[in-house]
Write a protein that holds these residues in place. Structure first.
Motif: not given
Length: 248
Positions: A103, A130-131
């Protein structure tokens, strides 16, 4: 650590910058080595002693050019021992499509000084965007020397973290990310999973065949050097080659 879902594509498409910069964690970002698991000691020592050219021959331009960015190298405890968090970029992206990576991304002005704690905030913010992880559960304990990716012009600061309080992760934006997953360190050190990736344009470098993915390029290079300087590397067949598609 919560095992990452291999099937959850996520329904929150968002705009990629929906969270993080207004959270309390952003005001308390520091490097802290206290209370880390003992198995991380070799990584801590490697981060303290490794020289830039020991990581890569591609270093930031001396004239200061390049776009400042950061990636989060996040270690955690999993059902199969120590793990690393990775993500796979969406196949529709113009660059590095379908490629596994840490990431991370470019620094925003709100992240702060690129030469001090800016990369720390950027690594956590991008990982959250992103996660979906909660940065408050991540303990940052080190940074590696800044590296350079010539093809994109990014100056990258690898930021090391320990997932002290794991939280669920998922694909936040399917337009950017295909999946989020963890890889046991034992799989990364397994000689059967190691190879040399060969690109038609002449690039050759370390690669890992793990979790139904081929990890190569910048990400594989950093993992390879971390394993080496942490003393975790096992002898592997460097003559074993994996060809890369010319579109990679």
């Amino acid at each position: 650590m919560t095992r990452m879902s291999r099937t959850d594509g996520g329904t929150d498409t968002g705009n990629g910058h929906h969270a993080g910069r207004n959270h309390e964690w952003a005001d308390h970002v520091v490097l802290d080595k206290a209370g880390l698991p003992t198995w991380l000691d070799p990584v801590v020592r490697a981060a303290e002693t490794v020289e830039p050219l020991q990581l890569s021959r591609f270093l930031p331009p001396e004239n200061g050019s390049g776009r400042q960015s950061a990636v989060l190298i996040l270690f955690g405890d999993g059902p199969d021992g120590p793990e690393l968090l990775l993500m796979e970029r969406a196949g529709s992206l113009r660059s590095h499509a379908g490629q596994p990576s840490f990431p991370g991304g470019a620094l925003d002005p709100e992240d702060g000084d690129p030469q001090t704690d800016g990369p720390l905030r950027a690594a956590l913010r991008e990982a959250e965007e992103e996660t979906g992880l909660d940065p408050a559960g991540v303990q940052l304990f080190g940074v590696l020397p800044k590296l350079y990716i010539p093809v994109s012009g990014f100056v990258v600061t690898p930021v090391l973290g320990w997932w002290r309080r794991p939280t669920p992760v998922r694909v936040v934006d399917p337009n950017e990310t295909a999946r989020v997953f963890t890889v046991p360190v034992a799989d990364l050190t397994d000689p059967a999973n190691r190879a040399t990736a060969v690109h038609p344009r002449g690039y050759a470098g370390p690669a890992f065949l793990v979790e139904s993915a081929l990890v190569w390029g910048f990400t594989a290079g950093v993992i390879d050097r971390l394993l080496h300087y942490s003393g975790w590397e096992r002898p592997w067949d460097r003559e074993k080659q994996v060809p890369l598609d010319w579109r990679s």
